[in-house]
Write an enzyme that holds these catalytic residues in place. Structure first.
Site, short mmCIF file in Angstrom:
data_model
loop_
_atom_site.label_atom_id
_atom_site.label_comp_id
_atom_site.label_asym_id
_atom_site.label_seq_id
_atom_site.Cartn_x
_atom_site.Cartn_y
_atom_site.Cartn_z
N GLY A 153 24.60 36.11 46.41
CA GLY A 153 25.57 35.48 47.31
C GLY A 153 24.96 34.19 47.84
NE ARG A 175 30.35 43.17 44.11
CZ ARG A 175 31.22 43.01 45.10
NH1 ARG A 175 32.18 43.85 45.29
NH2 ARG A 175 31.10 41.99 45.93
CB ILE A 234 15.03 40.09 53.23
CG1 ILE A 234 15.33 39.38 54.55
CG2 ILE A 234 15.57 39.31 52.04
CD1 ILE A 234 14.64 38.06 54.76
NE ARG A 236 22.49 45.55 57.23
CZ ARG A 236 22.30 44.30 57.69
NH1 ARG A 236 21.17 43.67 57.44
NH2 ARG A 236 23.23 43.71 58.42
CD GLU A 265 16.33 48.06 60.33
OE1 GLU A 265 16.35 47.93 59.10
OE2 GLU A 265 16.73 47.22 61.12
CG HIS A 283 16.46 43.80 60.59
ND1 HIS A 283 17.32 44.83 60.31
CD2 HIS A 283 17.10 42.67 60.16
CE1 HIS A 283 18.42 44.36 59.73
NE2 HIS A 283 18.31 43.04 59.65
CB ILE A 284 12.26 38.87 62.25
CG1 ILE A 284 11.11 39.01 61.24
CG2 ILE A 284 11.98 39.65 63.52
CD1 ILE A 284 9.80 38.37 61.68
N GLY A 285 14.79 38.65 59.58
CA GLY A 285 15.20 37.71 58.53
C GLY A 285 15.88 36.46 59.06
C1 DGY Z 1 22.43 40.20 59.37
O1 DGY Z 1 22.94 39.18 59.83
O2 DGY Z 1 23.06 40.99 58.68
C2 DGY Z 1 20.99 40.41 59.64
O3 DGY Z 1 20.50 41.57 59.14
C3 DGY Z 1 20.68 40.25 61.10
O4 DGY Z 1 20.86 38.91 61.42
#
Ligand code: DGY
Length: 327
Positions: A153, A175, A234, A236, A265, A283-285
């Site tokens: 994406g 996909r 990064i 889920r 999580e 979880h700081i992406g």
């Molecule tokens: C999202 O936006 O889905 C991230 O995991 C958190 O910002």
């Protein structure tokens, strides 16, 4: 009433406070399920985060006046979108504004996993550096290697652009194929997942969590990867079977992994803590102040648009909601 499940950064939220709507904000660490169920009755809007499960029970508790659920995240697997659509509730998210922040972090994770950067930092801080050692923290090269992106994406594309700067070959699994011009620009090749796993030096997971992608990377898939390969997640946590990953890392079936997200999580598989080839992030992406500010603006605009009867800038089901209302 607009219910926001926790305190969120970003000056945009002041707009809600002065919008004339009642505005209820949960505690800094978020609401428990019980708190959410007891505070939601009468809400016309819910501002949620990925930690809040917004399902039929919450929608029932809100009552018939709930018009919009605005997730302060691009991912929305925490919301039962089908149920919301059935009830005519608009679901919104925050795409685009966090693309570059997340892609930067994905690439940083590639580098960290390949070259043991966090581990070497810890080692140095502990005073263990006693002199140059030719065998210290021997990693994997990144330049010119093959990157396999699962989920091409906007963020996947942004990661691919970064990888091009490192002279990498891009494989992707999605996909559907990306537009031909983009494929040509990135010199990217759409391949089946198994081929991507076999041929990539870095496998970067950027797919949304759906019933199709849950558990997508398990023992069999990990066994297809090269012994020198690194896995970066990064997206889920539940996309990866953590038990299988811990085994693969422990037995050095793959070289390393960098994870920003976890299967259960915020619980983390205890086996991950014992590994010297796992880089673990909380979880700081998308965590830059700039991205958070933009996420706040988009979330507020999403909520106020729906409440004012306008189409929100970023909705995942607006068209379906309104086509089912008019049919
Ligand atoms: C999202 O936006 O889905 C991230 O995991 C958190 O910002």
């Amino acid at each position: 009433m607009i219910l926001q499940t926790r305190r969120l950064p970003g000056s945009a939220f002041d707009r809600i406070a002065s919008s004339g709507h009642d505005y209820v904000v949960g505690p800094p660490s978020g609401m428990t399920r019980q708190e959410l169920l007891s505070r939601v009755p009468g809400a016309s809007a819910i501002i949620s985060t990925l930690a809040d499960t917004i399902d039929g029970e919450v929608m029932d508790a809100a009552g018939g006046g709930l018009k919009v659920i605005a997730n302060y995240a691009v991912g929305f697997n925490n919301i039962d979108v089908e149920e919301a659509t059935r009830r005519g509730i608009v679901v919104c998210n925050t795409p685009d504004v966090l693309t570059d922040a997340t892609a930067d972090m994905a690439f940083a994770m590639v580098m960290a996993a390949a070259r043991f950067i966090p581990q070497a930092h810890e080692f140095t801080k502990k005073g263990l550096f006693t002199g140059w050692d030719p065998e210290l923290f021997l990693g994997q090269p990144v330049w010119g290697k093959t990157m396999g992106i699962v989920g091409m994406g906007k963020i996947g594309t942004a990661v691919a652009r970064r990888a091009k700067g490192f002279g990498m070959t891009i494989l992707y699994h999605n996909r559907k194929p990306v537009p031909a011009e983009l494929e040509a620009e990135l010199e990217a090749r759409l391949v089946p997942l198994d081929v991507l796993l076999r041929e990539s030096d870095f496998v970067v997971l950027l797919t949304p969590l759906t019933e199709e992608t849950r558990g997508m990377i398990g023992e069999r898939e990990l066994s297809l990867m090269k012994g020198s390969a690194c896995l970066v997640n990064i997206s889920r946590g539940p996309v990866v079977v953590e038990d299988a990953l811990v085994r693969a890392l422990k037995e050095k079936k793959i070289f390393a992994a960098a994870l920003d997200v976890y299967e259960r999580e915020p619980e983390i598989h205890p086996g991950l803590f014992e590994l010297d080839n796992a880089v673990l992030l909380p979880h700081i992406g998308s965590a830059t102040a700039e991205a958070r500010e933009k996420m706040a603006h988009l979330t507020v605009e999403n909520v106020l648009s729906v409440l004012d009867g306008r189409e929100p800038p970023a909705s995942v089901n607006y068209r379906e909601v309104f086509s089912s209302k008019s049919s």
